[in-house]
Design a protein around this motif. Structure first.
Motif, PDB file in Angstrom:
ATOM      1  N   ALA A 487     105.976   7.702 -67.302  1.00  9.09           N
ATOM      2  CA  ALA A 487     106.493   6.411 -66.852  1.00  9.09           C
ATOM      3  C   ALA A 487     107.776   6.593 -66.035  1.00  9.09           C
ATOM      4  CB  ALA A 487     106.746   5.506 -68.048  1.00  9.09           C
ATOM      5  N   GLN A 488     108.613   7.550 -66.440  1.00  7.50           N
ATOM      6  CA  GLN A 488     109.860   7.792 -65.721  1.00  7.50           C
ATOM      7  C   GLN A 488     109.581   8.413 -64.347  1.00  7.50           C
ATOM      8  OE1 GLN A 488     112.626   9.908 -68.138  1.00  7.50           O
ATOM      9  NE2 GLN A 488     114.318   9.749 -66.698  1.00  7.50           N
ATOM     10  N   GLU A 489     108.591   9.300 -64.276  1.00  6.23           N
ATOM     11  CA  GLU A 489     108.217   9.894 -62.989  1.00  6.23           C
ATOM     12  C   GLU A 489     107.691   8.824 -62.029  1.00  6.23           C
ATOM     13  OE1 GLU A 489     108.706  12.677 -61.717  1.00  6.23           O
ATOM     14  OE2 GLU A 489     107.239  13.001 -60.135  1.00  6.23           O
ATOM     15  N   ILE A 490     106.886   7.889 -62.551  1.00  2.00           N
ATOM     16  CA  ILE A 490     106.359   6.806 -61.718  1.00  2.00           C
ATOM     17  C   ILE A 490     107.502   5.920 -61.217  1.00  2.00           C
ATOM     18  CG2 ILE A 490     104.921   4.744 -61.745  1.00  2.00           C
ATOM     19  CD1 ILE A 490     103.104   6.236 -63.757  1.00  2.00           C
ATOM     20  N   LEU A 529     107.215  15.779 -59.840  1.00  2.23           N
ATOM     21  CA  LEU A 529     105.960  16.434 -59.490  1.00  2.23           C
ATOM     22  C   LEU A 529     105.193  15.622 -58.441  1.00  2.23           C
ATOM     23  CD1 LEU A 529     104.463  19.014 -60.487  1.00  2.23           C
ATOM     24  CD2 LEU A 529     103.040  17.498 -61.866  1.00  2.23           C
ATOM     25  N   ILE A 530     105.306  14.299 -58.496  1.00  2.00           N
ATOM     26  CA  ILE A 530     104.546  13.439 -57.587  1.00  2.00           C
ATOM     27  C   ILE A 530     105.344  13.163 -56.311  1.00  2.00           C
ATOM     28  CG2 ILE A 530     103.373  11.218 -57.394  1.00  2.00           C
ATOM     29  CD1 ILE A 530     103.105  11.183 -60.422  1.00  2.00           C
ATOM     30  N   GLN A 531     106.688  13.083 -56.426  1.00  2.00           N
ATOM     31  CA  GLN A 531     107.527  12.698 -55.285  1.00  2.00           C
ATOM     32  C   GLN A 531     107.364  13.602 -54.066  1.00  2.00           C
ATOM     33  OE1 GLN A 531     110.445  14.425 -54.208  1.00  2.00           O
ATOM     34  NE2 GLN A 531     111.019  12.927 -52.634  1.00  2.00           N
ATOM     35  N   PRO A 532     107.298  14.959 -54.229  1.00  2.00           N
ATOM     36  CA  PRO A 532     107.110  15.802 -53.037  1.00  2.00           C
ATOM     37  C   PRO A 532     105.825  15.496 -52.279  1.00  2.00           C
ATOM     38  CG  PRO A 532     107.852  17.128 -54.888  1.00  2.00           C
ATOM     39  CD  PRO A 532     107.537  15.792 -55.430  1.00  2.00           C
ATOM     40  N   VAL A 533     104.749  15.119 -53.004  1.00  2.00           N
ATOM     41  CA  VAL A 533     103.483  14.795 -52.344  1.00  2.00           C
ATOM     42  C   VAL A 533     103.627  13.498 -51.555  1.00  2.00           C
ATOM     43  CG1 VAL A 533     101.027  14.408 -52.712  1.00  2.00           C
ATOM     44  CG2 VAL A 533     102.272  15.982 -54.206  1.00  2.00           C
ATOM     45  N   GLU A 564      96.363  10.711 -57.623  1.00  2.54           N
ATOM     46  CA  GLU A 564      95.827  10.737 -56.258  1.00  2.54           C
ATOM     47  C   GLU A 564      96.814  10.045 -55.325  1.00  2.54           C
ATOM     48  OE1 GLU A 564      92.435   8.171 -54.432  1.00  2.54           O
ATOM     49  OE2 GLU A 564      91.498   9.921 -55.409  1.00  2.54           O
ATOM     50  N   VAL A 565      97.245  10.744 -54.284  1.00  3.38           N
ATOM     51  CA  VAL A 565      98.131  10.185 -53.255  1.00  3.38           C
ATOM     52  C   VAL A 565      97.331  10.156 -51.947  1.00  3.38           C
ATOM     53  CG1 VAL A 565     100.301  10.419 -52.021  1.00  3.38           C
ATOM     54  CG2 VAL A 565     100.158  11.123 -54.429  1.00  3.38           C
ATOM     55  N   ALA A 566      96.991   8.950 -51.490  1.00  2.00           N
ATOM     56  CA  ALA A 566      96.126   8.802 -50.310  1.00  2.00           C
ATOM     57  C   ALA A 566      96.850   7.987 -49.238  1.00  2.00           C
ATOM     58  CB  ALA A 566      94.816   8.120 -50.701  1.00  2.00           C
ATOM     59  N   ASP A 567      96.720   8.434 -47.983  1.00  5.99           N
ATOM     60  CA  ASP A 567      97.284   7.665 -46.865  1.00  5.99           C
ATOM     61  C   ASP A 567      96.224   7.528 -45.777  1.00  5.99           C
ATOM     62  OD1 ASP A 567      97.563   9.791 -44.668  1.00  5.99           O
ATOM     63  OD2 ASP A 567      98.644  10.751 -46.335  1.00  5.99           O
ATOM     64  N   ASN A 568      96.471   6.618 -44.846  1.00  5.56           N
ATOM     65  CA  ASN A 568      95.535   6.403 -43.730  1.00  5.56           C
ATOM     66  C   ASN A 568      96.107   6.948 -42.430  1.00  5.56           C
ATOM     67  OD1 ASN A 568      97.579   4.596 -43.398  1.00  5.56           O
ATOM     68  ND2 ASN A 568      96.280   2.843 -42.862  1.00  5.56           N
ATOM     69  N   THR A 625      94.040  12.734 -48.491  1.00  4.73           N
ATOM     70  CA  THR A 625      94.066  12.482 -49.939  1.00  4.73           C
ATOM     71  C   THR A 625      94.468  13.763 -50.646  1.00  4.73           C
ATOM     72  OG1 THR A 625      92.345  10.792 -49.813  1.00  4.73           O
ATOM     73  CG2 THR A 625      92.760  11.785 -51.973  1.00  4.73           C
ATOM     74  N   VAL A 626      95.532  13.693 -51.418  1.00  9.00           N
ATOM     75  CA  VAL A 626      96.006  14.828 -52.225  1.00  9.00           C
ATOM     76  C   VAL A 626      95.807  14.461 -53.691  1.00  9.00           C
ATOM     77  CG1 VAL A 626      97.938  16.315 -52.806  1.00  9.00           C
ATOM     78  CG2 VAL A 626      97.705  15.429 -50.474  1.00  9.00           C
ATOM     79  N   THR A 627      95.120  15.325 -54.435  1.00  7.65           N
ATOM     80  CA  THR A 627      94.819  15.056 -55.846  1.00  7.65           C
ATOM     81  C   THR A 627      95.437  16.135 -56.720  1.00  7.65           C
ATOM     82  OG1 THR A 627      92.721  14.043 -55.210  1.00  7.65           O
ATOM     83  CG2 THR A 627      93.007  14.625 -57.534  1.00  7.65           C
ATOM     84  N   LEU A 628      96.212  15.711 -57.729  1.00 12.67           N
ATOM     85  CA  LEU A 628      96.785  16.616 -58.722  1.00 12.67           C
ATOM     86  C   LEU A 628      95.982  16.484 -60.005  1.00 12.67           C
ATOM     87  CD1 LEU A 628     100.596  15.745 -58.314  1.00 12.67           C
ATOM     88  CD2 LEU A 628      99.151  17.146 -56.836  1.00 12.67           C
TER      89      LEU A 628
END
Length: 645
Positions: A487-490, A529-533, A564-568, A625-628
């Protein structure tokens, strides 16, 4: 006057091939497959538990007669002999019960069924004790103990110990009886046995014999509470009657009378003549103590008559001694003398010096045989150990040296690898921190503040400053920890996205979606962990676009967390071709992959982070799309493994 206690009686064990035993029995299985007549035998046992003795007997005899024609059904026949013997005992037909148990013992011996042999010896001992043959009862119970120790049946051993405690109590060996009942209770507590209340009842009454009345009352009330909770009060008349006896010993006659009356009512409803007899002379003694001699005489005469009808010598003896005391108060010397002679005669016939000596000899013989067996086993074990030691001494020494060498080498390698892993992890954490605190990002974020205030929209400027300060504070706090709640990472990612949106208004939209069944406050992940992506997507994905969209999805499949971090945007292949301040290649993704593998030892290096062209997994759509994928820790594990150094 110290009247004999109702020590819950010895326990009869109903031997059953299938289903559950009676309320005071156990189930012994001699076959892996369900035996023939299993359903009918289970029904007969259910009838016994429900008190439907006539139905149980009719069904039991039918099964028994059908097994006579087939020699392969001896186990079922033994089961029915035990059940029918139990029924005969309920009806006070002890001779018939004894004959049925003896027949079952003979059949069990013929097929060498050790479990059934021990069970039948136990049942024979119960019947002999009720007939007043204490020497024979002790011999049978010791035989049962031998067989149960041989097959290692703790549940039945507990019942044998209970019955031996009763016989020791008959001989006034209270201390030895207490030790046996304590062992029985300990085994029953471990296995959660349904007749535990009866053994607690026995302990309470032995405590009463030792003069510890307050403790006895506590134990007896526990026994009554357990009986009501475990067996729905099937045998509660025993506990109720004995609680009355404690109150009588304490001199609280009114309370004793209430419990005696309740015990008598329950015994009448359950057709239990033994408890009815003892409640009658218990109530009679209370009335005699209150000076109501005529009423007491009526109750005591009734108890004596009922004891004579069912052939209970122990109860006849106790009724006679109560009548002795009553007639002395009435001044009836001859009647008191007659009852005393009968009491003395019954006492001698039940437990005289010759019987006591014979019982002590049986115990001594059993203890001697047991010690001889133990000594023989010890000698055999010692000889075998000596032979093995002589043969294997040098081999053992050589293997020991090899084992020590391997242990030392393995320990050294483990320490070396552990140190390297710590150093590598520290380097990665430092790289991550440097990546998080990108000076270009800080410069641009801070440089945006004056422009926002100058634009005349202080609300947006204040929002930007607030999110930037929270982001920086969280970065500094999490950099000292190995893991943080998801939750803190989000929350940190959301602060970062709001800062970037304020810097580049109307250039992109974004959303962070956490699936409803994911509990981010209970999962622990590595910090940042998610922020760099997300940063890579904003830095490289939207180059040349009028307006982009970024989506962060957090999902959980079993024990694996999916982010999952996805962009267009323009796609990662196109982004790799454009020059950037990081020499054309994003170091963030590689660092994230290495940190995941260090965090989750089961993670595959290639699967930990996957990058695909196409938004939301569709190659035909623009974007990346980058998936961890990795296994998070539970928050309790996170707290225990927290490293703040």
């Amino acid at each position: 006057m110290q009247r004999t206690l109702l020590l819950a009686g010895p326990l009869l064990l109903v031997f059953a091939c299938g289903g559950n035993g009676g309320d005071r029995g156990v189930t012994l299985r001699g076959e892996e497959d369900p035996p023939r007549f299993k359903a009918e035998m289970d029904s007969a046992q259910e009838y016994m538990r429900a008190g439907k003795v006539d139905k149980a007997e009719a069904l039991g005899r039918s099964i028994y007669e059908r097994t006579l024609a087939e020699p392969t059904l001896l186990s079922q026949r033994i089961t029915m002999l035990s059940l029918l013997g139990h029924i005969m005992q309920r009806r006070m037909m002890t001779d018939s019960a004894h004959a049925l148990f003896q027949e079952g013992l003979h059949l069990a011996r013929s097929i060498a069924d050790t479990a059934a042999i021990g069970t039948m010896w136990l049942n024979v001992g119960v019947v002999l004790e009720e007939k007043g043959d204490y020497e024979g009862a002790l011999e049978a119970q010791l035989n049962a103990l031998r067989w149960k120790e041989l097959v290692g049946e703790d549940r039945v051993l507990a019942r044998v110990l209970h019955n031996l405690s009763v016989l020791h109590w008959r001989q006034d060996s209270i201390e030895q009886a207490m030790r046996l009942i304590e062992r029985s209770i300990a085994i029953k507590r471990i296995h959660g046995m349904r007749d535990l209340p009866l053994s607690l009842n026995g302990m309470g009454l032995l405590l009463m014999e030792l003069g510890r009345l307050d403790t006895a009352l506590v134990v007896l009330k526990e026994s009554l509470a357990l009986e009501d909770s475990i067996n729905l009060g099937a045998e509660r008349q025993i506990q109720v009657l004995n609680i009355g006896l404690v109150f009588e010993r304490m001199g609280q006659l009114d309370s004793a009378a209430l419990y005696y009356t309740e015990g008598h009512q329950i015994a009448e409803a359950n057709n239990d003549p033994y408890v009815m007899i003892r409640s009658l002379f218990g109530s009679g003694d209370v009335l005699r103590a209150k000076g109501r001699y005529a009423e007491a005489l009526s109750l005591l005469d009734s108890s004596l008559a009922l004891a004579g009808r069912v052939g209970s010598l122990e109860d006849m003896k106790e009724a006679h001694i109560s009548l002795v005391v009553l007639h002395e108060h009435l001044g009836h010397a001859q009647a008191a003398l007659d009852h005393f002679r009968m009491y003395h005669h019954l006492s001698d016939s039940l437990m005289n010096a010759e019987t006591g000596a014979a019982m002590e000899e049986l115990r001594l013989r059993y203890d001697t045989e047991k010690k001889d067996r133990e000594n023989q086993d010890l000698r055999a074990t010692a000889e075998l150990a000596a032979l093995r030691a002589a043969r294997d001494r040098w081999i053992a020494v050589g293997m020991g040296l090899v084992a020590i060498s391997l242990t030392v080498f393995g320990w050294a390698m483990a320490q070396r690898n552990k140190q390297r892993a710590r150093q590598r992890e520290a380097e990665l954490e430092q790289q991550a921190l440097r990546l998080q605190m990108d000076p270009h990002f800080l410069f641009n974020a801070l440089n945006t503040i004056p422009g926002l205030y100058a634009s005349g929209d202080p609300a947006v400027a204040n929002d930007h400053v607030g999110h930037l300060s929270k982001f920086l504070r969280m970065v500094l706090e999490t950099s000292r920890r190995r893991t943080i709640p998801l939750a803190q990472e989000i929350e940190l990612v959301e602060h970062y996205l709001r800062i970037c949106a304020n810097r580049r208004p109307d250039k992109f939209t974004w959303e962070v979606q956490v699936m409803p069944y994911v509990r981010p406050e209970r999962l622990a992940v590595p910090p940042m962990l998610i922020q760099p992506v997300v940063e890579n997507a904003l830095e490289h994905g939207f180059h040349g676009l009028a307006k982009g969209h970024l989506r962060v999805l957090v999902d959980l499949a079993g024990s694996v967390l999916h982010v999952e971090v996805a962009d267009n945007g323009i796609g990662h292949k196109a982004a790799e071709q454009r020059p950037s301040r990081r020499n054309g290649r994003s170091m963030g993704i590689d660092l994230v992959r290495q940190r995941i593998v260090l965090f989750d030892e089961l993670a595959n290096f290639s699967d930990a982070v996957q990058v695909h062209d196409g938004s939301s997994g569709d190659p035909s759509r623009p974007g990346t799309t980058v998936t961890l994928r990795f296994r998070p820790q539970h928050l309790t594990e996170h707290d225990e493994a927290r490293d703040r150094g």
